[in-house]
Design an enzyme around this catalytic site. Structure first.
Site, PDB file in Angstrom:
ATOM      1  N   ASP A   8       0.796  -1.239  -0.033  1.00 40.60           N
ATOM      2  CA  ASP A   8      -0.534   0.230  -0.150  1.00 40.60           C
ATOM      3  C   ASP A   8       0.722   1.253   0.054  1.00 40.60           C
ATOM      4  OD1 ASP A   8      -2.397   1.467   0.119  1.00 40.60           O
ATOM      5  OD2 ASP A   8      -2.717   0.671   1.858  1.00 40.60           O
ATOM      6  N   ASN A  45     -10.742  -3.085  -6.656  1.00 38.52           N
ATOM      7  CA  ASN A  45     -10.016  -1.828  -7.067  1.00 38.52           C
ATOM      8  C   ASN A  45     -10.467  -1.581  -8.614  1.00 38.52           C
ATOM      9  OD1 ASN A  45      -6.331  -3.461  -5.248  1.00 38.52           O
ATOM     10  ND2 ASN A  45      -8.058  -1.863  -4.995  1.00 38.52           N
ATOM     11  N   ARG A  68       1.895  -4.790   6.281  1.00 39.14           N
ATOM     12  CA  ARG A  68       1.222  -3.786   5.386  1.00 39.14           C
ATOM     13  C   ARG A  68       2.225  -2.366   5.719  1.00 39.14           C
ATOM     14  NH1 ARG A  68      -5.328  -2.795   4.558  1.00 39.14           N
ATOM     15  NH2 ARG A  68      -4.610  -0.787   2.819  1.00 39.14           N
TER      16      ARG A  68
END
Length: 233
Positions: free
Chosen positions: A13, A61, A181
């Protein structure tokens, strides 16, 4: 290093924010993030990690601007064209996890080439989550098991966790030991909801294009310091 996680899953991300901070279009961040992938996979291989799953494109997405989606759909082709020799040299085996529904033909062709060309490699497995969603995966698994119940090949009361796992996209992989993440977000974003049940989580504010081998080592070090009880004491 001892106690190395066998399987590391990464939510990559922060590409868009990385570009925005530099006054660049979002696609520039995705292009830079693509460069990070090969470096991290190579580092993971050197550390002794056996599997690495990368969240490349989610089922959600598709909601992004059309131009950005089109760019992301071209990325596998660009990545394979540039990085395949390096993947072969480093003995990396490529796999894909996700639904092929909606994926353009050129995207599927590029991914298939990577999978076919690296099929004989015996090093780290790079599992790319493409058009992947954890809830979609579970729905597909339930439907598949439902069809087997209807056909009489299995009884509903006999369905076990093992049967569900066998219907998942990641059925041939062990569950992740560690989830990473980047970019400071602290959520799963519909990623590997079944498989991450007992994984250790590590979050960092570092944006994906800036993520490097030292960050990966830091995440693994934190993992090594934790005690995994699996519900025990």
């Amino acid at each position: 290093m001892s106690n190395i996680p066998a399987h590391v899953a990464i939510i990559m991300d922060g590409n868009g924010r990385w570009a925005k901070e530099r006054g660049m279009p979002r696609v520039a961040g995705h292009r830079e993030g693509m460069k990070t992938i090969n470096r991290i996979v190579e580092k993971a291989h050197l550390m002794g990690i056996k599997y690495i799953t990368l969240y490349a494109f989610s089922t959600e997405n598709w909601k992004r601007p059309k131009s950005e989606v089109e760019f992301l759909m071209r990325m596998p082709e660009k990545f394979i064209t540039k990085e395949l020799p390096s993947l072969m040299e480093n003995n990396v085996k490529v796999q894909m996890m996700g639904s092929t529904d909606l994926l353009p033909a050129h995207t599927l062709k590029a991914v298939k080439k990577a999978i076919d060309d690296t099929a004989g490699n015996t090093g780290i497995v790079m599992n790319i989550a493409m058009n992947y969603g954890g809830r979609d995966e579970l729905v597909r698994a339930v439907k598949a098991l439902g069809e087997e119940v209807e056909s009489g090949s299995i009884k509903a009361e006999d369905i076990s966790e093992k049967d569900i796992k066998a219907k998942l996209f990641s059925s041939n992989l062990p569950d992740p030991d560690l989830l990473i993440r980047t970019s400071g977000e602290i959520r799963l974003s519909n990623f590997m909801l079944w498989q991450l049940a007992y994984s250790e989580f590590w979050f960092t504010d570092v944006l994906w294009p800036d993520f490097n081998g030292e960050h990966l080592e830091e995440a693994v070090k934190v993992f090594q310091e934790r005690k995994r009880r699996y519900g025990g004491v």
